[in-house]
Enzyme design. Structure first.
Site, PDB file in Angstrom:
ATOM      1  N   SER A 148       0.858  -1.191   0.000  1.00  0.00           N
ATOM      2  CA  SER A 148       0.000   0.000   0.000  1.00  0.00           C
ATOM      3  C   SER A 148       0.890   1.234   0.000  1.00  0.00           C
ATOM      4  CB  SER A 148      -0.858  -0.011   1.269  1.00  0.00           C
ATOM      5  OG  SER A 148      -1.474   1.246   1.460  1.00  0.00           O
ATOM      6  N   TYR A 199      -1.984  -1.324  10.446  1.00  0.00           N
ATOM      7  CA  TYR A 199      -2.086  -1.579   8.999  1.00  0.00           C
ATOM      8  C   TYR A 199      -0.862  -1.019   8.273  1.00  0.00           C
ATOM      9  CZ  TYR A 199      -3.756  -1.496   4.200  1.00  0.00           C
ATOM     10  OH  TYR A 199      -3.861  -1.684   2.850  1.00  0.00           O
TER      11      TYR A 199
HETATM   12  N1  LIG Z   1      -8.713  -0.797  -1.320  1.00  0.00           N
HETATM   13  C1  LIG Z   1      -7.724   0.012  -0.990  1.00  0.00           C
HETATM   14  O1  LIG Z   1      -7.907   1.264  -0.863  1.00  0.00           O
HETATM   15  C2  LIG Z   1      -6.330  -0.544  -0.824  1.00  0.00           C
HETATM   16  C3  LIG Z   1      -5.250   0.370  -0.858  1.00  0.00           C
HETATM   17  C4  LIG Z   1      -3.967  -0.126  -0.694  1.00  0.00           C
HETATM   18  C5  LIG Z   1      -3.751  -1.487  -0.518  1.00  0.00           C
HETATM   19  N2  LIG Z   1      -4.816  -2.346  -0.480  1.00  0.00           N
HETATM   20  C6  LIG Z   1      -4.530  -3.784  -0.279  1.00  0.00           C
HETATM   21  O2  LIG Z   1      -5.065  -4.501  -1.363  1.00  0.00           O
HETATM   22  C7  LIG Z   1      -5.297  -5.864  -0.959  1.00  0.00           C
HETATM   23  C8  LIG Z   1      -6.676  -6.294  -1.433  1.00  0.00           C
HETATM   24  O3  LIG Z   1      -7.645  -5.519  -0.755  1.00  0.00           O
HETATM   25  P1  LIG Z   1      -8.985  -5.006  -1.426  1.00  0.00           P
HETATM   26  O4  LIG Z   1      -8.936  -3.542  -1.422  1.00  0.00           O
HETATM   27  O5  LIG Z   1      -9.245  -5.710  -2.704  1.00  0.00           O
HETATM   28  O6  LIG Z   1     -10.008  -5.428  -0.268  1.00  0.00           O
HETATM   29  P2  LIG Z   1     -11.211  -6.495  -0.225  1.00  0.00           P
HETATM   30  O7  LIG Z   1     -12.161  -6.224  -1.315  1.00  0.00           O
HETATM   31  O8  LIG Z   1     -11.682  -6.439   1.197  1.00  0.00           O
HETATM   32  O9  LIG Z   1     -10.478  -7.890  -0.498  1.00  0.00           O
HETATM   33  C9  LIG Z   1      -9.759  -8.580   0.491  1.00  0.00           C
HETATM   34  C10 LIG Z   1      -9.645 -10.043   0.094  1.00  0.00           C
HETATM   35  O10 LIG Z   1      -8.901 -10.745   1.116  1.00  0.00           O
HETATM   36  C11 LIG Z   1      -9.603 -11.943   1.445  1.00  0.00           C
HETATM   37  N3  LIG Z   1      -9.328 -12.336   2.831  1.00  0.00           N
HETATM   38  C12 LIG Z   1      -9.551 -11.593   3.951  1.00  0.00           C
HETATM   39  N4  LIG Z   1      -9.221 -12.304   5.036  1.00  0.00           N
HETATM   40  C13 LIG Z   1      -8.777 -13.512   4.592  1.00  0.00           C
HETATM   41  C14 LIG Z   1      -8.301 -14.687   5.243  1.00  0.00           C
HETATM   42  N5  LIG Z   1      -8.219 -14.765   6.585  1.00  0.00           N
HETATM   43  N6  LIG Z   1      -7.943 -15.753   4.490  1.00  0.00           N
HETATM   44  C15 LIG Z   1      -8.039 -15.697   3.139  1.00  0.00           C
HETATM   45  N7  LIG Z   1      -8.478 -14.610   2.470  1.00  0.00           N
HETATM   46  C16 LIG Z   1      -8.841 -13.535   3.186  1.00  0.00           C
HETATM   47  C17 LIG Z   1     -11.079 -11.595   1.237  1.00  0.00           C
HETATM   48  O11 LIG Z   1     -11.832 -12.764   0.941  1.00  0.00           O
HETATM   49  P3  LIG Z   1     -12.764 -13.576   1.957  1.00  0.00           P
HETATM   50  O12 LIG Z   1     -13.449 -12.570   2.840  1.00  0.00           O
HETATM   51  O13 LIG Z   1     -13.702 -14.308   1.029  1.00  0.00           O
HETATM   52  O14 LIG Z   1     -11.826 -14.479   2.686  1.00  0.00           O
HETATM   53  C18 LIG Z   1     -11.003 -10.737  -0.023  1.00  0.00           C
HETATM   54  O15 LIG Z   1     -11.004 -11.546  -1.170  1.00  0.00           O
HETATM   55  C19 LIG Z   1      -5.120  -5.887   0.555  1.00  0.00           C
HETATM   56  O16 LIG Z   1      -3.862  -6.436   0.878  1.00  0.00           O
HETATM   57  C20 LIG Z   1      -5.188  -4.417   0.949  1.00  0.00           C
HETATM   58  O17 LIG Z   1      -4.470  -4.150   2.119  1.00  0.00           O
HETATM   59  C21 LIG Z   1      -6.099  -1.897  -0.641  1.00  0.00           C
END
Ligand SMILES: NC(=O)c1ccc[n+]([C@@H]2O[C@H](COP(=O)([O-])OP(=O)(O)OC[C@H]3O[C@@H](n4cnc5c(N)ncnc54)[C@H](OP(=O)(O)O)[C@@H]3O)[C@@H](O)[C@H]2O)c1
Length: 260
Positions: free
Chosen positions: A138, A151
């Site tokens: 991130s 985080y």
């Molecule tokens: N969105 C943003 O603004 C942003 C910015 C910077 C970085 N990121 C990073 O991008 C990555 C993806 O996030 P996103 O934004 O796409 O969020 P998201 O839509 O909440 O996706 C998170 C994913 O992680 C899975 N997950 C959560 N806990 C888990 C566990 N215990 N075991 C296996 N899978 C798990 C969830 O699936 P299930 O619930 O089905 O398990 C979901 O598929 C993350 O690492 C986040 O920190 C996001």
């Protein structure tokens, strides 16, 4: 249609957001992909849309879930040459008020699971002389983030680990990249309880999830160490790198407070 050098991929957190978008891009490019997350139904719906997609339901915060994904990565059957450590979550709020069990799980997923799966991936990729590891970090990894403290700390770990590994594997035919997105509308905001804070940001600060996913896949294919999608965030990253640390810390704190 995009062409990628990957022959077979595995994505954690493929049931929503950035991971789901990457899965679509790989599916459209004809790359067989193993989809990992806890919500099986969502993974099955996604897998049904593409040839040779596989569902691996796993909670990466359990010993058995993590072991199943490690075993799939090192398996000689249907070799995987792209591993995307994307699953992750955050928790917004004052550190001392957050449930410590939740923080334990956050570190477990963002740090421990990512480390074990990175280790499994490189263990098999280096002897093969080919492979790609994409760790989703991130922009929060580049400075402290009061009220998102754990985080940001986990993501600082991810960027640092990935940059170190990028250099360790230089010349082996394996590539390691840290993808560092800024604000991207996904389920992240509701899971991390940061919707109110995030909604205070203007529209131009938001990245499109498909652009983030495409940027990360494109940059790991090119062998880049860091992938920062979006001109604004690329600029902010440069500014954060040359700004005195005390000032960056104060500004970060003011930005977080303004959204409370
Ligand atoms: N969105 C943003 O603004 C942003 C910015 C910077 C970085 N990121 C990073 O991008 C990555 C993806 O996030 P996103 O934004 O796409 O969020 P998201 O839509 O909440 O996706 C998170 C994913 O992680 C899975 N997950 C959560 N806990 C888990 C566990 N215990 N075991 C296996 N899978 C798990 C969830 O699936 P299930 O619930 O089905 O398990 C979901 O598929 C993350 O690492 C986040 O920190 C996001």
């Amino acid at each position: 249609m995009q062409h990628y050098p990957f022959t077979s991929a595995l994505i954690t957190g493929a049931s929503s957001g950035i991971g789901e978008s990457m899965a679509h891009l790989l599916g459209q490019a004809g790359v067989p992909t193993v989809l990992v997350a806890r919500r099986t139904e969502r993974l099955e719906e996604l897998a049904a849309r593409y040839d040779r997609f596989e569902v691996l339901t796993a909670d990466l915060n359990t010993v058995s879930g993590l072991a199943a994904v490690e075993a799939r990565i090192v398996s000689d059957a249907a070799l995987i040459d792209l591993v995307v450590n994307n699953a992750g979550f955050g928790t917004s709020g004052l550190f001392h008020e957050i449930d410590p069990d939740r923080l334990h799980d956050e570190i477990g997923l963002n740090v421990q699971a990512l480390t074990r799966l990175s280790n499994a991936a490189l263990r098999v990729m280096i002897p093969r002389g080919r492979g790609y590891l994409l760790n989703v970090s991130s922009v929060a990894s580049f400075q402290p983030a009061p009220r998102l403290a754990v985080y940001a700390a986990t993501k600082a770990y991810v960027t640092s680990l990935s940059e170190s590994l990028h250099e360790e594997v230089r010349g082996t035919g394996v590539h390691v990249t840290a993808l560092c997105p800024g604000l991207t509308k996904t389920e992240f905001q509701s899971v991390s309880n940061s919707e109110a804070y995030a909604s205070s940001y203007p529209g131009f600060a938001w990245l499109k999830v498909d652009d983030v996913a495409a940027g990360g896949l494109g940059d790991v294919a090119k062998g880049k160490a860091l992938s920062v999608p979006g001109v604004i965030y690329k600029g902010l990253t440069v500014v954060a790198g040359v700004t005195p640390r005390g000032l960056t810390r104060r500004l970060s704190s003011l930005v977080q407070r303004s959204g409370q």
